[in-house]
Write a protein that holds these residues in place. Structure first.
Motif, PDB file in Angstrom:
ATOM      1  N   THR A  32       0.830  -1.203   0.000  1.00 41.69           N
ATOM      2  CA  THR A  32       0.000   0.000   0.000  1.00 41.69           C
ATOM      3  C   THR A  32       0.864   1.252   0.000  1.00 41.69           C
ATOM      4  OG1 THR A  32      -0.104  -0.083   2.408  1.00 41.69           O
ATOM      5  CG2 THR A  32      -1.978  -1.010   1.207  1.00 41.69           C
ATOM      6  N   ASN A  44      -2.306   5.434   4.351  1.00 45.22           N
ATOM      7  CA  ASN A  44      -2.171   4.494   3.250  1.00 45.22           C
ATOM      8  C   ASN A  44      -0.742   3.962   3.176  1.00 45.22           C
ATOM      9  OD1 ASN A  44      -2.071   3.278   0.586  1.00 45.22           O
ATOM     10  ND2 ASN A  44      -3.985   4.333   0.194  1.00 45.22           N
ATOM     11  N   LYS A  47      -0.111   1.411   6.093  1.00 44.65           N
ATOM     12  CA  LYS A  47      -0.951   0.221   6.264  1.00 44.65           C
ATOM     13  C   LYS A  47      -0.096  -1.050   6.233  1.00 44.65           C
ATOM     14  CE  LYS A  47      -4.765  -2.239   6.480  1.00 44.65           C
ATOM     15  NZ  LYS A  47      -5.610  -2.295   7.641  1.00 44.65           N
ATOM     16  N   ILE A  67      -8.499   1.084   5.564  1.00 43.19           N
ATOM     17  CA  ILE A  67      -7.357   1.967   5.786  1.00 43.19           C
ATOM     18  C   ILE A  67      -7.889   3.247   6.422  1.00 43.19           C
ATOM     19  CG2 ILE A  67      -5.398   3.194   4.776  1.00 43.19           C
ATOM     20  CD1 ILE A  67      -5.421   1.219   2.474  1.00 43.19           C
TER      21      ILE A  67
END
Length: 77
Positions: A32, A44, A47, A67
């Motif tokens: 990610t 993001n 993650k 997320i």
């Protein structure tokens, strides 16, 4: 039509430029927040999962739950 609208947000063409969202070419197998040249949110980037069919479907069902954190304003989300 949904597909036509969706094409304004992202692309999956190899070497294509990022749009509102990142270029999705090569998404499966990528972590990610790692598409080079795209500005991701910290949530993001942090993650830490690798995209696969299973994680992608979970994300698409509820992106903000999968997320959590700040999101850019995207009409598709």
């Amino acid at each position: 039509m949904y597909l036509a609208d969706d094409l304004t947000f992202c692309t999956c063409v190899q070497g294509g430029k990022h749009k509102t969202g990142p270029n999705l070419h090569g998404l499966i197998g990528r972590k990610t927040g790692q598409a080079p040249g795209f500005s991701y949110t910290e949530s993001n980037k942090n993650k830490g999962i690798t995209w696969g069919p299973d994680t992608l479907w979970i994300y698409l069902e509820n992106p903000k739950k999968y997320i959590p954190g700040k999101y850019r304003s995207n009409a598709w989300m």
